[in-house]
Design a protein around this motif. Structure first.
Motif, PDB file in Angstrom:
ATOM      1  N   PRO A 146       0.823  -1.214   0.000  1.00 45.61           N
ATOM      2  CA  PRO A 146       0.000   0.000   0.000  1.00 45.61           C
ATOM      3  C   PRO A 146       0.856   1.263   0.000  1.00 45.61           C
ATOM      4  CG  PRO A 146      -0.699  -1.504   1.733  1.00 45.61           C
ATOM      5  CD  PRO A 146       0.573  -2.040   1.165  1.00 45.61           C
ATOM      6  N   SER A 147       0.341   2.304  -0.571  1.00 47.21           N
ATOM      7  CA  SER A 147       1.032   3.593  -0.614  1.00 47.21           C
ATOM      8  C   SER A 147       1.268   4.101   0.807  1.00 47.21           C
ATOM      9  CB  SER A 147       0.179   4.604  -1.370  1.00 47.21           C
ATOM     10  OG  SER A 147       0.716   5.901  -1.221  1.00 47.21           O
ATOM     11  N   THR A 148       2.410   4.714   1.006  1.00 43.42           N
ATOM     12  CA  THR A 148       2.710   5.306   2.306  1.00 43.42           C
ATOM     13  C   THR A 148       2.520   6.818   2.274  1.00 43.42           C
ATOM     14  OG1 THR A 148       5.048   5.438   1.726  1.00 43.42           O
ATOM     15  CG2 THR A 148       4.327   3.477   2.948  1.00 43.42           C
ATOM     16  N   ALA A 149       1.979   7.316   1.173  1.00 41.38           N
ATOM     17  CA  ALA A 149       1.805   8.760   1.009  1.00 41.38           C
ATOM     18  C   ALA A 149       0.711   9.317   1.920  1.00 41.38           C
ATOM     19  CB  ALA A 149       1.493   9.090  -0.444  1.00 41.38           C
ATOM     20  N   GLY A 150      -0.334   8.567   2.143  1.00 42.69           N
ATOM     21  CA  GLY A 150      -1.451   9.063   2.944  1.00 42.69           C
ATOM     22  C   GLY A 150      -1.339   8.670   4.406  1.00 42.69           C
ATOM     23  N   MET A 151      -2.281   9.163   5.187  1.00 38.06           N
ATOM     24  CA  MET A 151      -2.286   8.893   6.626  1.00 38.06           C
ATOM     25  C   MET A 151      -3.294   7.825   7.029  1.00 38.06           C
ATOM     26  SD  MET A 151      -0.040  10.709   8.213  1.00 38.06           S
ATOM     27  CE  MET A 151      -0.632  10.664   9.888  1.00 38.06           C
ATOM     28  N   GLY A 152      -4.211   7.453   6.142  1.00 38.65           N
ATOM     29  CA  GLY A 152      -5.326   6.581   6.494  1.00 38.65           C
ATOM     30  C   GLY A 152      -4.972   5.342   7.294  1.00 38.65           C
ATOM     31  N   LEU A 153      -4.230   4.416   6.677  1.00 39.70           N
ATOM     32  CA  LEU A 153      -3.890   3.166   7.363  1.00 39.70           C
ATOM     33  C   LEU A 153      -2.947   3.404   8.529  1.00 39.70           C
ATOM     34  CD1 LEU A 153      -3.441   0.745   4.339  1.00 39.70           C
ATOM     35  CD2 LEU A 153      -5.415   0.962   5.868  1.00 39.70           C
ATOM     36  N   ARG A 154      -2.014   4.325   8.363  1.00 40.07           N
ATOM     37  CA  ARG A 154      -1.067   4.595   9.452  1.00 40.07           C
ATOM     38  C   ARG A 154      -1.768   5.165  10.683  1.00 40.07           C
ATOM     39  NH1 ARG A 154       3.696   8.053   7.199  1.00 40.07           N
ATOM     40  NH2 ARG A 154       2.029   8.914   5.939  1.00 40.07           N
ATOM     41  N   ILE A 155      -2.705   6.072  10.493  1.00 39.74           N
ATOM     42  CA  ILE A 155      -3.376   6.673  11.655  1.00 39.74           C
ATOM     43  C   ILE A 155      -4.302   5.658  12.326  1.00 39.74           C
ATOM     44  CG2 ILE A 155      -5.395   7.745  10.560  1.00 39.74           C
ATOM     45  CD1 ILE A 155      -3.157   9.400  13.190  1.00 39.74           C
ATOM     46  N   MET A 156      -4.921   4.769  11.526  1.00 36.67           N
ATOM     47  CA  MET A 156      -5.756   3.718  12.129  1.00 36.67           C
ATOM     48  C   MET A 156      -4.901   2.794  12.987  1.00 36.67           C
ATOM     49  SD  MET A 156      -8.636   2.614   9.375  1.00 36.67           S
ATOM     50  CE  MET A 156      -7.995   3.086   7.798  1.00 36.67           C
ATOM     51  N   ALA A 157      -3.736   2.389  12.486  1.00 35.49           N
ATOM     52  CA  ALA A 157      -2.843   1.518  13.246  1.00 35.49           C
ATOM     53  C   ALA A 157      -2.326   2.237  14.498  1.00 35.49           C
ATOM     54  CB  ALA A 157      -1.671   1.070  12.373  1.00 35.49           C
ATOM     55  N   LEU A 170      -2.608   2.989  20.509  1.00 35.30           N
ATOM     56  CA  LEU A 170      -2.849   3.862  21.655  1.00 35.30           C
ATOM     57  C   LEU A 170      -3.779   3.233  22.689  1.00 35.30           C
ATOM     58  CD1 LEU A 170      -3.280   7.409  20.038  1.00 35.30           C
ATOM     59  CD2 LEU A 170      -1.375   6.598  21.448  1.00 35.30           C
ATOM     60  N   ILE A 171      -4.714   2.410  22.242  1.00 34.92           N
ATOM     61  CA  ILE A 171      -5.650   1.776  23.178  1.00 34.92           C
ATOM     62  C   ILE A 171      -5.263   0.329  23.488  1.00 34.92           C
ATOM     63  CG2 ILE A 171      -7.568   3.296  22.554  1.00 34.92           C
ATOM     64  CD1 ILE A 171      -8.739   0.915  20.921  1.00 34.92           C
ATOM     65  N   GLY A 172      -4.075  -0.092  23.030  1.00 35.20           N
ATOM     66  CA  GLY A 172      -3.604  -1.444  23.317  1.00 35.20           C
ATOM     67  C   GLY A 172      -4.177  -2.501  22.396  1.00 35.20           C
ATOM     68  N   ALA A 173      -4.680  -2.087  21.233  1.00 36.86           N
ATOM     69  CA  ALA A 173      -5.291  -3.010  20.283  1.00 36.86           C
ATOM     70  C   ALA A 173      -4.316  -3.342  19.152  1.00 36.86           C
ATOM     71  CB  ALA A 173      -6.566  -2.397  19.696  1.00 36.86           C
ATOM     72  N   THR A 174      -4.645  -4.375  18.396  1.00 36.28           N
ATOM     73  CA  THR A 174      -3.906  -4.696  17.185  1.00 36.28           C
ATOM     74  C   THR A 174      -4.741  -4.262  15.996  1.00 36.28           C
ATOM     75  OG1 THR A 174      -4.833  -6.929  17.030  1.00 36.28           O
ATOM     76  CG2 THR A 174      -2.752  -6.678  18.235  1.00 36.28           C
ATOM     77  N   PHE A 175      -4.087  -3.996  14.881  1.00 36.75           N
ATOM     78  CA  PHE A 175      -4.741  -3.531  13.661  1.00 36.75           C
ATOM     79  C   PHE A 175      -4.157  -4.303  12.491  1.00 36.75           C
ATOM     80  CE2 PHE A 175      -4.745  -0.682   9.972  1.00 36.75           C
ATOM     81  CZ  PHE A 175      -6.088  -0.406   9.874  1.00 36.75           C
ATOM     82  N   GLU A 176      -5.022  -4.834  11.655  1.00 37.08           N
ATOM     83  CA  GLU A 176      -4.557  -5.657  10.536  1.00 37.08           C
ATOM     84  C   GLU A 176      -5.400  -5.367   9.301  1.00 37.08           C
ATOM     85  OE1 GLU A 176      -5.015 -10.330   9.558  1.00 37.08           O
ATOM     86  OE2 GLU A 176      -4.103  -9.854  11.487  1.00 37.08           O
ATOM     87  N   VAL A 177      -4.736  -5.260   8.171  1.00 38.79           N
ATOM     88  CA  VAL A 177      -5.415  -5.108   6.884  1.00 38.79           C
ATOM     89  C   VAL A 177      -4.949  -6.253   6.013  1.00 38.79           C
ATOM     90  CG1 VAL A 177      -5.770  -3.646   4.866  1.00 38.79           C
ATOM     91  CG2 VAL A 177      -5.457  -2.601   7.109  1.00 38.79           C
ATOM     92  N   SER A 178      -5.897  -6.978   5.416  1.00 35.30           N
ATOM     93  CA  SER A 178      -5.519  -8.118   4.582  1.00 35.30           C
ATOM     94  C   SER A 178      -6.456  -8.232   3.383  1.00 35.30           C
ATOM     95  CB  SER A 178      -5.556  -9.414   5.408  1.00 35.30           C
ATOM     96  OG  SER A 178      -6.838  -9.631   5.947  1.00 35.30           O
ATOM     97  N   ALA A 179      -5.994  -8.996   2.401  1.00 32.79           N
ATOM     98  CA  ALA A 179      -6.814  -9.255   1.218  1.00 32.79           C
ATOM     99  C   ALA A 179      -7.858 -10.315   1.553  1.00 32.79           C
ATOM    100  CB  ALA A 179      -5.929  -9.735   0.072  1.00 32.79           C
ATOM    101  N   ARG A 180      -9.023 -10.143   0.988  1.00 34.32           N
ATOM    102  CA  ARG A 180     -10.113 -11.097   1.175  1.00 34.32           C
ATOM    103  C   ARG A 180     -10.080 -12.102   0.034  1.00 34.32           C
ATOM    104  NH1 ARG A 180     -15.533 -10.090  -0.799  1.00 34.32           N
ATOM    105  NH2 ARG A 180     -16.822 -11.766  -0.035  1.00 34.32           N
ATOM    106  N   ASP A 181     -10.279 -13.388   0.339  1.00 26.90           N
ATOM    107  CA  ASP A 181     -10.351 -14.408  -0.709  1.00 26.90           C
ATOM    108  C   ASP A 181     -11.447 -14.028  -1.697  1.00 26.90           C
ATOM    109  OD1 ASP A 181      -8.351 -15.892   0.473  1.00 26.90           O
ATOM    110  OD2 ASP A 181      -9.719 -17.251   1.512  1.00 26.90           O
TER     111      ASP A 181
END
Length: 81
Positions: A34-45, A50-61
């Motif tokens: 994924p592009s690193t130009a934007g903030m979308g995925l980075r800010i979600m992660a 910050l709340i002690g959660a994990t964040f994952e983005v993956s391709a769907r079959d």
């Protein structure tokens, strides 16, 4: 890339495992790099961390994307508080 026609949003709680939020669509999917130009995925992660959660983005079959955020909270501990 195709436009998503079907989007599913779900939340699950499991005793002693916590909360899982999941968003799934049937769109064009996410690139392998994924592009690193934007903030979308980075800010979600970042917000998940910050709340002690994990964040994952993956391709769907079959095409599309799955975004998952897991917050490890012992539900029984919260009920007792």
């Amino acid at each position: 890339m195709g436009v998503a026609r079907d989007i599913a949003i779900g939340a699950q709680t499991r005793l002693m495992k916590g909360l899982e939020l999941r968003i799934e669509d049937d769109g064009g999917g996410i690139p392998d790099r994924p592009s690193t130009a934007g903030m979308g995925l980075r800010i979600m992660a970042h917000r998940a961390r910050l709340i002690g959660a994990t964040f994952e983005v993956s391709a769907r079959d079959g095409g599309g994307t799955i975004v998952t955020c897991r917050l490890p909270v012992a539900i029984e501990d919260q009920i007792a508080s």
